[in-house]
Design a protein around this motif. Structure first.
Motif, PDB file in Angstrom:
ATOM      1  N   CYS A   1       5.303  11.619   3.578  1.00 53.04           N
ATOM      2  CA  CYS A   1       5.753  10.944   2.356  1.00 53.04           C
ATOM      3  C   CYS A   1       5.833   9.431   2.540  1.00 53.04           C
ATOM      4  O   CYS A   1       5.511   8.673   1.621  1.00 53.04           O
ATOM      5  N   THR A   2       6.246   9.002   3.732  1.00 51.50           N
ATOM      6  CA  THR A   2       6.304   7.565   4.010  1.00 51.50           C
ATOM      7  C   THR A   2       4.925   6.943   3.936  1.00 51.50           C
ATOM      8  O   THR A   2       4.739   5.875   3.331  1.00 51.50           O
ATOM      9  N   LEU A   3       3.940   7.621   4.529  1.00 50.46           N
ATOM     10  CA  LEU A   3       2.563   7.121   4.484  1.00 50.46           C
ATOM     11  C   LEU A   3       2.066   7.037   3.050  1.00 50.46           C
ATOM     12  O   LEU A   3       1.457   6.039   2.636  1.00 50.46           O
ATOM     13  N   GLY A   4       2.341   8.079   2.266  1.00 50.56           N
ATOM     14  CA  GLY A   4       1.915   8.076   0.867  1.00 50.56           C
ATOM     15  C   GLY A   4       2.591   6.982   0.056  1.00 50.56           C
ATOM     16  O   GLY A   4       1.995   6.406  -0.850  1.00 50.56           O
ATOM     17  N   ALA A   5       3.850   6.666   0.399  1.00 48.14           N
ATOM     18  CA  ALA A   5       4.603   5.659  -0.361  1.00 48.14           C
ATOM     19  C   ALA A   5       4.195   4.229  -0.031  1.00 48.14           C
ATOM     20  O   ALA A   5       4.225   3.351  -0.900  1.00 48.14           O
ATOM     21  N   ILE A   6       3.818   3.967   1.235  1.00 43.60           N
ATOM     22  CA  ILE A   6       3.541   2.574   1.624  1.00 43.60           C
ATOM     23  C   ILE A   6       2.075   2.169   1.475  1.00 43.60           C
ATOM     24  O   ILE A   6       1.779   0.974   1.392  1.00 43.60           O
ATOM     25  N   LEU A   7       1.162   3.135   1.433  1.00 39.92           N
ATOM     26  CA  LEU A   7      -0.262   2.785   1.347  1.00 39.92           C
ATOM     27  C   LEU A   7      -0.623   2.000   0.083  1.00 39.92           C
ATOM     28  O   LEU A   7      -1.261   0.941   0.183  1.00 39.92           O
ATOM     29  N   PRO A   8      -0.263   2.467  -1.128  1.00 37.14           N
ATOM     30  CA  PRO A   8      -0.659   1.718  -2.333  1.00 37.14           C
ATOM     31  C   PRO A   8      -0.148   0.272  -2.367  1.00 37.14           C
ATOM     32  O   PRO A   8      -0.945  -0.647  -2.593  1.00 37.14           O
ATOM     33  N   PRO A   9       1.171   0.021  -2.145  1.00 37.09           N
ATOM     34  CA  PRO A   9       1.610  -1.380  -2.177  1.00 37.09           C
ATOM     35  C   PRO A   9       0.979  -2.221  -1.083  1.00 37.09           C
ATOM     36  O   PRO A   9       0.715  -3.412  -1.289  1.00 37.09           O
ATOM     37  N   LEU A  10       0.713  -1.611   0.078  1.00 38.80           N
ATOM     38  CA  LEU A  10       0.073  -2.351   1.166  1.00 38.80           C
ATOM     39  C   LEU A  10      -1.312  -2.823   0.754  1.00 38.80           C
ATOM     40  O   LEU A  10      -1.685  -3.993   0.960  1.00 38.80           O
ATOM     41  N   VAL A  11      -2.081  -1.921   0.147  1.00 35.54           N
ATOM     42  CA  VAL A  11      -3.444  -2.264  -0.291  1.00 35.54           C
ATOM     43  C   VAL A  11      -3.406  -3.272  -1.435  1.00 35.54           C
ATOM     44  O   VAL A  11      -4.132  -4.275  -1.430  1.00 35.54           O
ATOM     45  N   ILE A  12      -2.526  -3.015  -2.424  1.00 37.89           N
ATOM     46  CA  ILE A  12      -2.469  -3.894  -3.607  1.00 37.89           C
ATOM     47  C   ILE A  12      -2.021  -5.303  -3.233  1.00 37.89           C
ATOM     48  O   ILE A  12      -2.615  -6.299  -3.667  1.00 37.89           O
ATOM     49  N   ILE A  13      -0.973  -5.406  -2.413  1.00 36.71           N
ATOM     50  CA  ILE A  13      -0.475  -6.722  -2.006  1.00 36.71           C
ATOM     51  C   ILE A  13      -1.517  -7.453  -1.163  1.00 36.71           C
ATOM     52  O   ILE A  13      -1.676  -8.685  -1.270  1.00 36.71           O
ATOM     53  N   SER A  14      -2.244  -6.728  -0.335  1.00 37.02           N
ATOM     54  CA  SER A  14      -3.291  -7.353   0.480  1.00 37.02           C
ATOM     55  C   SER A  14      -4.381  -7.951  -0.398  1.00 37.02           C
ATOM     56  O   SER A  14      -4.848  -9.068  -0.156  1.00 37.02           O
ATOM     57  N   ILE A  15      -4.774  -7.218  -1.450  1.00 35.98           N
ATOM     58  CA  ILE A  15      -5.812  -7.718  -2.369  1.00 35.98           C
ATOM     59  C   ILE A  15      -5.294  -8.929  -3.150  1.00 35.98           C
ATOM     60  O   ILE A  15      -5.984  -9.945  -3.284  1.00 35.98           O
TER      61      ILE A  15
END
Length: 200
Positions: free
Chosen positions: A95-109
């Motif tokens: 669940c932690t992986l699922g929760a942090i992946l989208p904001p990590l990718v979006i903020i990086s872009i």
């Protein structure tokens, strides 16, 4: 926390299916939720309580309290607690992986194209509209959680809820102080109840 209902919908699923559902659910909610942890708590309630029936209403209320009183991002905290409740340590990690992946990718872009984003009129308008939607979702979460507290028919919990609201909104009391006071009252209440049961 109370146990899930006797007829557990997870019983028909394999462990791999449960892990995959945990990952995809938290990933989707994290990717499509704007407005912070309170919004994702409401969305998780709809997903895991109302749709999947993996958790109970009171469990979700307890999890929200634990997540809010723990250090770190509220959205990640609630994902960890839900994952741990469903599948212990590995469930929490999924669940932690699922929760942090989208904001990590979006903020990086966004960080790469920040200069183009910050002055874009269309993006500014889109964010303003999102704020209105976020306010509505947070209001829904507040009503739902408050309703669950009132359903307990406990004068103590209802009084604590009202007192916490007044202290935060009208007297500017820090959330940390409110959480510590409520936690202390809860511990004292449990000790008194246990002592009464012991005497009985």
């Amino acid at each position: 926390m109370k146990n899930p209902p006797a007829e557990n919908p997870m019983a028909a699923l394999s462990p791999a299916q449960i892990y995959w559902k945990l990952f995809t659910a938290t990933l989707t909610l994290s990717a499509c939720t704007f407005g912070g942890g309170f919004v994702i708590i409401g969305m998780m309630k709809k997903k895991f309580v109302e749709e999947l029936h993996w958790l109970g209403e009171e469990e979700m209320l307890d999890m929200a309290a634990v997540a809010q009183s723990s250090p770190g991002a509220l959205g990640v905290n609630i994902a960890i607690v839900v994952g741990y409740r469903v599948k212990r340590v590995l469930g929490a990690l999924v669940c932690t992986l699922g929760a942090i992946l989208p904001p990590l990718v979006i903020i990086s872009i966004i960080s790469v194209f920040y200069n183009q984003f910050k002055d874009n009129r269309y993006i500014a308008v889109a964010l303003q509209v999102m704020r209105a939607g976020v306010a509505a979702v947070i209001f829904d979460v507040v009503l739902s959680l408050a309703g669950n507290v009132i359903k307990t028919k406990s004068v103590l919990w209802t009084a604590l809820m009202v007192g916490a609201f007044l202290a935060a909104c009208f007297f500017g009391v820090s959330a940390v102080v409110i959480i510590l006071v409520c936690g202390t009252v809860g511990l004292l209440h449990v000790k008194l109840e246990n002592r009464k049961e012991g005497k009985a």
